[in-house]
Scaffold this active site. Structure first.
Site, PDB file in Angstrom:
ATOM      1  N   LYS A   1       2.869  -3.719  11.219  1.00  0.00           N
ATOM      2  CA  LYS A   1       3.715  -2.542  11.055  1.00  0.00           C
ATOM      3  C   LYS A   1       4.144  -2.014  12.437  1.00  0.00           C
ATOM      4  O   LYS A   1       3.601  -2.438  13.465  1.00  0.00           O
ATOM      5  CB  LYS A   1       2.953  -1.500  10.239  1.00  0.00           C
ATOM      6  CG  LYS A   1       2.644  -1.981   8.794  1.00  0.00           C
ATOM      7  CD  LYS A   1       1.827  -0.956   8.015  1.00  0.00           C
ATOM      8  CE  LYS A   1       1.566  -1.414   6.585  1.00  0.00           C
ATOM      9  NZ  LYS A   1       0.758  -0.413   5.824  1.00  0.00           N
TER      10      LYS A   1
ATOM     11  N   TYR B   1       8.115  -1.670  -1.199  1.00  0.00           N
ATOM     12  CA  TYR B   1       7.107  -0.711  -1.674  1.00  0.00           C
ATOM     13  C   TYR B   1       7.532  -0.029  -2.969  1.00  0.00           C
ATOM     14  O   TYR B   1       7.082   1.081  -3.257  1.00  0.00           O
ATOM     15  CB  TYR B   1       6.838   0.334  -0.586  1.00  0.00           C
ATOM     16  CG  TYR B   1       5.941  -0.151   0.533  1.00  0.00           C
ATOM     17  CD1 TYR B   1       4.642  -0.623   0.273  1.00  0.00           C
ATOM     18  CD2 TYR B   1       6.369  -0.121   1.863  1.00  0.00           C
ATOM     19  CE1 TYR B   1       3.810  -1.051   1.302  1.00  0.00           C
ATOM     20  CE2 TYR B   1       5.538  -0.547   2.901  1.00  0.00           C
ATOM     21  CZ  TYR B   1       4.257  -1.005   2.614  1.00  0.00           C
ATOM     22  OH  TYR B   1       3.425  -1.416   3.633  1.00  0.00           O
TER      23      TYR B   1
ATOM     24  N   ASN C   1      -1.841   2.278   9.544  1.00  0.00           N
ATOM     25  CA  ASN C   1      -2.914   1.283   9.373  1.00  0.00           C
ATOM     26  C   ASN C   1      -2.526  -0.140   9.803  1.00  0.00           C
ATOM     27  O   ASN C   1      -3.115  -1.122   9.366  1.00  0.00           O
ATOM     28  CB  ASN C   1      -3.499   1.339   7.955  1.00  0.00           C
ATOM     29  CG  ASN C   1      -2.488   1.029   6.874  1.00  0.00           C
ATOM     30  OD1 ASN C   1      -1.338   0.675   7.178  1.00  0.00           O
ATOM     31  ND2 ASN C   1      -2.883   1.147   5.630  1.00  0.00           N
TER      32      ASN C   1
ATOM     33  N   HIS D   1       0.108  -5.005   6.944  1.00  0.00           N
ATOM     34  CA  HIS D   1       0.261  -5.165   5.493  1.00  0.00           C
ATOM     35  C   HIS D   1      -0.171  -6.563   5.074  1.00  0.00           C
ATOM     36  O   HIS D   1       0.058  -7.528   5.804  1.00  0.00           O
ATOM     37  CB  HIS D   1       1.735  -4.982   5.087  1.00  0.00           C
ATOM     38  CG  HIS D   1       2.018  -5.484   3.696  1.00  0.00           C
ATOM     39  ND1 HIS D   1       1.767  -4.716   2.567  1.00  0.00           N
ATOM     40  CD2 HIS D   1       2.472  -6.682   3.238  1.00  0.00           C
ATOM     41  CE1 HIS D   1       2.074  -5.434   1.486  1.00  0.00           C
ATOM     42  NE2 HIS D   1       2.513  -6.625   1.862  1.00  0.00           N
TER      43      HIS D   1
ATOM     44  N   GLU E   1       7.147 -11.186  -1.930  1.00  0.00           N
ATOM     45  CA  GLU E   1       7.378 -10.536  -0.637  1.00  0.00           C
ATOM     46  C   GLU E   1       7.915 -11.535   0.398  1.00  0.00           C
ATOM     47  O   GLU E   1       8.800 -11.189   1.193  1.00  0.00           O
ATOM     48  CB  GLU E   1       6.084  -9.865  -0.163  1.00  0.00           C
ATOM     49  CG  GLU E   1       5.726  -8.667  -1.043  1.00  0.00           C
ATOM     50  CD  GLU E   1       4.324  -8.101  -0.807  1.00  0.00           C
ATOM     51  OE1 GLU E   1       3.610  -8.588   0.097  1.00  0.00           O
ATOM     52  OE2 GLU E   1       3.942  -7.173  -1.549  1.00  0.00           O
TER      53      GLU E   1
HETATM   54  N1  UDP Z   1      -0.211   4.791   2.197  1.00  0.00           N
HETATM   55  C1  UDP Z   1      -0.160   6.079   2.705  1.00  0.00           C
HETATM   56  N2  UDP Z   1      -0.913   7.066   2.087  1.00  0.00           N
HETATM   57  C2  UDP Z   1      -1.675   6.805   1.005  1.00  0.00           C
HETATM   58  C3  UDP Z   1      -1.730   5.496   0.494  1.00  0.00           C
HETATM   59  C4  UDP Z   1      -0.972   4.509   1.109  1.00  0.00           C
HETATM   60  O1  UDP Z   1       0.526   6.338   3.685  1.00  0.00           O
HETATM   61  O2  UDP Z   1      -2.336   7.732   0.499  1.00  0.00           O
HETATM   62  C5  UDP Z   1       0.585   3.729   2.841  1.00  0.00           C
HETATM   63  C6  UDP Z   1      -0.268   2.859   3.766  1.00  0.00           C
HETATM   64  O3  UDP Z   1       0.547   2.479   4.876  1.00  0.00           O
HETATM   65  C7  UDP Z   1      -0.569   1.667   2.889  1.00  0.00           C
HETATM   66  C8  UDP Z   1       0.749   1.531   2.123  1.00  0.00           C
HETATM   67  O4  UDP Z   1       1.139   2.871   1.869  1.00  0.00           O
HETATM   68  O5  UDP Z   1      -0.909   0.522   3.643  1.00  0.00           O
HETATM   69  C9  UDP Z   1       0.674   0.764   0.834  1.00  0.00           C
HETATM   70  O6  UDP Z   1      -0.325   1.339   0.021  1.00  0.00           O
HETATM   71  P1  UDP Z   1      -1.337   0.399  -0.788  1.00  0.00           P
HETATM   72  O7  UDP Z   1      -2.127   1.272  -1.701  1.00  0.00           O
HETATM   73  O8  UDP Z   1      -0.584  -0.745  -1.378  1.00  0.00           O
HETATM   74  O9  UDP Z   1      -2.335  -0.097   0.370  1.00  0.00           O
HETATM   75  P2  UDP Z   1      -2.507  -1.549   1.082  1.00  0.00           P
HETATM   76  O10 UDP Z   1      -2.220  -2.594   0.026  1.00  0.00           O
HETATM   77  O11 UDP Z   1      -1.552  -1.602   2.242  1.00  0.00           O
HETATM   78  O12 UDP Z   1      -3.940  -1.572   1.536  1.00  0.00           O
HETATM   79 MG    MG Z   2      -0.553  -2.799  -1.250  1.00  0.00          MG
END
Ligand code: UDP
Ligand code: MG
Length: 160
Positions: free
Chosen positions: A20, A60, A123, A126, A137
């Site tokens: 990211k 997303y 974080n 991805h 994707e």
């Molecule tokens: N995210 C966020 N706040 C939240 C949950 C998710 O900003 O409370 C963002 C974060 O960057 C995350 C992305 O949205 O990586 C996608 O969320 P997901 O639950 O799919 O998490 P991931 O699969 O990336 O672990």
């Molecule tokens: Mg995810």
């Protein structure tokens, strides 16, 4: 008739991994790529890319009703990302383990997020959450011809 071996061969699993904008800005590109390389997965696609808003929204789309969605789209489009396709048996679940929990404060030490980040909203990386989403994707982020067809000389030393 005979089924050709390519029809019988199990499809190789692929996952979409993306560094990211915070990972790029913080100079973590080499560190993050290195973790997947050292593990032994095969890199099939790689590019630095400025993501347009509509692509971020499509990627997303399952999260579009969530309160953090607008911030997430701003974050992902705030600078270049590094797009990657990685291949190997079990690569989707294994990559998720290497990446660690969504909230970096809950991610185990030794994982990418556990070692390199402090906030869910920053974080650094991805990873696809299922083989089907891996396919979806990679199709979204890479154009026809952008994935390389190659074999690593390491393969016989990694897979018996
Ligand atoms: N995210 C966020 N706040 C939240 C949950 C998710 O900003 O409370 C963002 C974060 O960057 C995350 C992305 O949205 O990586 C996608 O969320 P997901 O639950 O799919 O998490 P991931 O699969 O990336 O672990
Ligand atoms: Mg995810």
């Amino acid at each position: 008739f005979q089924l050709s071996s390519s029809l019988l061969r199990k499809e190789v699993e692929q996952t979409y991994i993306m560094i990211k904008p915070d990972g790029v800005q913080r100079g973590l590109v080499g560190e993050i790529i290195s973790r997947f390389e050292k593990k032994g997965f095969l890199l099939k696609g790689l590019k630095l890319f400025q993501c347009p808003k509509d692509l971020a929204q499509e990627h997303y789309k399952d999260l579009k009703e969530r309160p953090f969605f607008p911030n997430l789209i701003d974050y992902i489009t705030s600078g270049p990302v590094v797009c990657m396709a990685w291949e190997g048996d079990g690569v989707v679940a294994s990559a998720r383990k290497l990446i660690g929990a969504t909230n970096p404060l809950q991610a185990e030490p030794g994982t990418i997020r556990g070692d390199l980040a402090v906030q869910t909203g920053r974080n650094v990386v991805h990873g696809s959450d299922s083989p089907d989403n891996g396919k979806r994707e990679i199709g979204l982020w890479f154009k026809e011809g952008e994935l390389a067809q190659w074999e690593s000389v390491q393969t016989p030393w990694l897979i018996e």
